[in-house]
Design an enzyme around this catalytic site. Structure first.
Site, PDB file in Angstrom:
ATOM      1  N   ASP A 110       0.868  -1.164   0.000  1.00 29.39           N
ATOM      2  CA  ASP A 110       0.000   0.000   0.000  1.00 29.39           C
ATOM      3  C   ASP A 110       0.914   1.226   0.000  1.00 29.39           C
ATOM      4  OD1 ASP A 110      -2.425   1.568   0.358  1.00 29.39           O
ATOM      5  OD2 ASP A 110      -1.696   1.915   2.385  1.00 29.39           O
ATOM      6  N   ASP A 131      -6.792  -1.876   4.264  1.00 32.20           N
ATOM      7  CA  ASP A 131      -5.801  -2.870   3.851  1.00 32.20           C
ATOM      8  C   ASP A 131      -6.095  -4.257   4.417  1.00 32.20           C
ATOM      9  OD1 ASP A 131      -4.292  -0.933   2.491  1.00 32.20           O
ATOM     10  OD2 ASP A 131      -3.260  -0.361   4.327  1.00 32.20           O
TER      11      ASP A 131
END
Length: 767
Positions: free
Chosen positions: A313, A516
């Protein structure tokens, strides 16, 4: 683990006592009694082995204890009672050694649990001049409580420092051995130790929501997980157990002597599988925990060692996840520090995340702040008020432009912020926009180095996943050197990308936010950045980096690969020696009793080899480091020069809009600033700092390239001075000279910023 350790010690005591007591009886002529004593000493081992084997078979696992069970049982059936008790002693001693090694290897995790605070010292005002100190249970601490942390005590909850300064030992969380200095207003994490004088703090979270509580929960989960690395042992057992039984059966069939089959099984007892793999893996987990990397199970460490594809990410992982000051744009003849000081003074009255970043930037530069009055805040837009007697407005362009007139550089600045990403904070003084701040989430200093180390450790493909727009994402991806950028991704899109990436090998995903969590769960190994990240990501992850530094991931991968290598070495070496001994025993040259003694020697050898995992060295370019104070001093020098670089950039960008008659005067002032502040710093670095860094880094001349950059900076400085000296004093500077001046200034600005970034990376490598 403690219960298993006690059981192993009990079995060792019984079987060992039976062995020696039986030998004494045997040599005294009481052979029959000796036989019964040896049988009795073997029974606890048989019982324990039968229990473990049945449990393994119930889980549909190979049951690596099966050969040891058959060996002891066969020895008793064939009346090889001494051999049976020797095998029992061998097995019990190996398991006791395994438990000892696991306890030793896991002490870093246990140390975290032992350091958990139970109480806190709350300060309660009795009257205007006196505070009462009350010790309360930790669960009673509430946000905004004023707490006292005495010397040697652990910070009980997350909070902010009220006292002027605090010296903290953060090694329990970060592995950083040097105490760290925190100043008034800095955030404090629970679980760190007060290594200096007592200090006061303001609680910002209760005990359950604090950093250390999250770590305790994760450590407890890791310690209660399934026994590590059983998968690796089971894979070898799938073929070794049938092979051993086949060789034993063939020896019996061809010789007609069941004792030969027993001898084969005795030396085939798979203690290298039973002992060496868990010891190596738990040792590797211990090393990781010591370095601020929490791995929740041995199977995770094994998968981590085989990872080939890495997904990141962007926000909070490749970048810091927090807004930081990038640049300051000002109208003509206004000092950038004035704009920052005004914005920070006003933002003291706001709790917005961007406001906090502005105040932090001003404090880093040591700017004095004033308290505004008559402040009015429009939520999410900006503030207006009176500061030092003049009307001030700060905030978004839409908000400030309704209260003040706009300069000509505004559209260009807004376009730049839109392209680079981030937020713009405009500052208006006396009805005119005087400047603006560009704040953005910046790439972590250690990110490029961390990615290089990860590739060196075996990662074949690196993919960046982000919800940001494609232009910003591709700019950051190109800067850090990823292989692919997938922008504008939803949580479901990230999850799908990871699932498709499995075709390339074992996948890892690194993230830190709630969005996430699905991707972390989908990856073979999910890694959460920092315990301060969202609880959902930490719970979904298999690995948690307790230190908010990306290079710790490379450290984890390095440790995992070496640990698995040591475990496999131990297994192959031990099983190879056992295989040779099996052949010798099959041909009748190794009786069961001597085979048991030989197997004990093999066990000790593979266990000692597995314990090498405790000695895995950190993944470092250099074995030398800078202390936290040295690092802070070096970075402080760069921070002090930031306004000089900002002024250089601003002057260069405005050069074409500056009247020719004013160019020489402004250029002289800029050159004087460079000669007074910047060039002496670079000369000092070359003469005083670089020799020290060269000694730490090692090699013939590791700072040669950096010194070469200094020479280029000084040469550009000389060109700048020659250009300024050649300008007519009457201000009639021609366009060719202005163009050349701008070219030199752009070159100087670019090389200085690159040079500072390179120095920061070197400092980071030595942390």
């Amino acid at each position: 683990m403690k219960q298993r350790w006690s059981v192993n010690l009990l079995i060792l005591a019984i079987s060992g006592g039976a062995l020696f007591f039986g030998l004494a009886l045997f040599w005294s002529g009481y052979q029959e009694w000796a036989h019964w004593i040896w049988i009795g000493g073997s029974v606890p081992a048989i019982t324990f082995l039968l229990y473990d084997t049945l449990r393994a078979l119930a889980r549909r696992e190979a049951g690596v204890d099966l050969l040891a069970l058959i060996s002891i049982g066969g020895a008793i059936v064939l009346e090889e009672y001494l051999t049976g008790v020797v095998i029992a002693v061998m097995l019990a001693s190996g398991r006791a050694l395994e438990s000892f090694a696991q306890r030793r290897a896991g002490r870093e995790m246990s140390a975290l649990l032992a350091k958990a605070p139970r109480t806190a010292n709350r300060l309660k005002s009795v009257d205007h001049n006196q505070d009462e100190l009350v010790q309360i249970p930790l669960e009673q601490v509430a946000p905004l409580d004023r707490l006292l942390v005495r010397s040697g005590e652990t910070v009980p909850v997350d909070g902010s420092l009220i006292s002027t300064i605090a010296l903290l030992d953060e090694s329990m969380l970060s592995g950083e051995s040097t105490p760290v200095e925190r100043k008034k207003g800095d955030a404090l994490r629970s679980g760190v130790l007060n290594a200096g004088a007592p200090f006061e703090m303001l609680a910002t979270a209760n005990a359950d929501e604090s950093t250390f509580a999250g770590i305790i929960r994760l450590v407890s989960a890791a310690q209660s997980s399934k026994a590590p690395a059983s998968r690796l042992a089971d894979r070898y057992a799938l073929w070794f157990v049938p092979l051993s039984l086949g060789v034993a059966g063939a020896a019996w069939l061809l010789s007609g002597d069941p004792v030969r089959a027993l001898a084969v099984l005795v030396v085939a007892t798979p203690c290298p599988l039973i002992l060496s793999v868990p010891i190596a893996i738990v040792s590797g987990m211990s090393i990781c925990a010591k370095r601020g990397i929490l791995i929740k199970g041995g199977g995770t460490l094994e998968q981590l060692a085989q990872a080939k594809v890495l997904f990141f990410d962007k926000t909070g992982t490749l970048t810091s996840g927090q807004a930081r000051l990038v640049s300051i744009r000002t109208s003509r003849n206004i000092n950038p520090n004035v704009i920052l000081g005004v914005a920070a003074s006003m933002d003291q009255m706001s709790g917005h995340v961007i406001a906090n970043a502005v105040v932090a930037a001003a404090r880093e530069r040591g700017l004095p702040l004033s308290l505004p009055s008559a402040v009015q805040e429009q939520g999410g837009a900006g503030l207006s008020g009176i500061l030092d007697g003049q009307p001030v407005a700060i905030g978004s362009y839409e908000f400030v432009s309704t209260l003040a007139s706009s300069p000509e550089w505004t559209p260009e600045f807004l376009q730049q912020v839109a392209e680079d990403g981030g937020s713009a904070v405009f500052v208006a003084l006396d009805g005119k926009i005087a400047g603006a701040l560009h704040l953005a989430d910046q790439i972590r200093v250690e990110t490029p180095r961390a990615l290089r180390l990860l590739r060196k450790a075996g990662i074949k493909r690196i993919v960046m996943l982000t919800g940001d727009n494609r232009q910003i994402a591709e700019t950051i991806g190109a800067a850090v050197g990823v292989d692919e950028v997938l922008a504008e991704q939803t949580p479901a899109g990230k999850q799908a990308a990871i699932e498709s990436g499995r075709s390339l090998g074992t996948t890892m995903m690194v993230g830190d936010g709630v969005n996430d969590a699905p991707a972390l769960a989908a990856a073979d190994v999910g890694i959460a950045m920092g315990v301060r990240g969202a609880a959902a990501s930490s719970e979904a992850a298999d690995v948690v980096l307790l230190v908010d530094r990306l290079d710790r991931l490379a450290e984890a991968l390095h440790t995992a690969r070496l640990t698995r290598s040591i475990a496999v070495q131990s297994v192959i070496a031990g099983m190879s020696l056992s295989a040779v001994a099996m052949l010798v025993a099959a041909f009748g040259y190794l009786p069961p009793l001597y085979g048991a003694l030989l197997q004990e020697l093999i066990d000790v050898a593979v266990i000692l080899n597995a314990l090498r995992a405790l000695q895995i060295a950190p993944l470092r370019v250099s074995h030398h480091t800078l202390s936290a104070n040295q690092l802070q001093a070096l970075r402080g020098d760069h921070l002090a020069l930031t306004p000089v670089l900002d002024h250089l950039t601003d002057f260069t960008n405005r050069l074409n809009m500056t009247a020719p008659a004013q160019v020489r005067q402004a250029a002289v002032a800029l050159e004087a600033m460079l000669q007074e502040k910047l060039f002496p710093h670079e000369r000092s670095d070359d003469s005083d700092v670089y020799p020290v860094l060269a000694d730490l880094l090692g090699g013939d001349d590791p700072m040669a390239a950096m010194s070469r950059t200094h020479r280029e900076i000084f040469e550009l400085g000389r060109r700048l001075k020659r250009l300024i000296d050649s300008m007519p004093a009457d201000g009639s500077t021609n366009s060719e000279t202005i163009t050349e001046l701008q070219r030199v200034l752009y070159s100087l600005d670019a090389i200085l910023r690159l040079h500072f970034a390179q120095e920061e990376e070197i400092y980071q490598n030595l942390q």
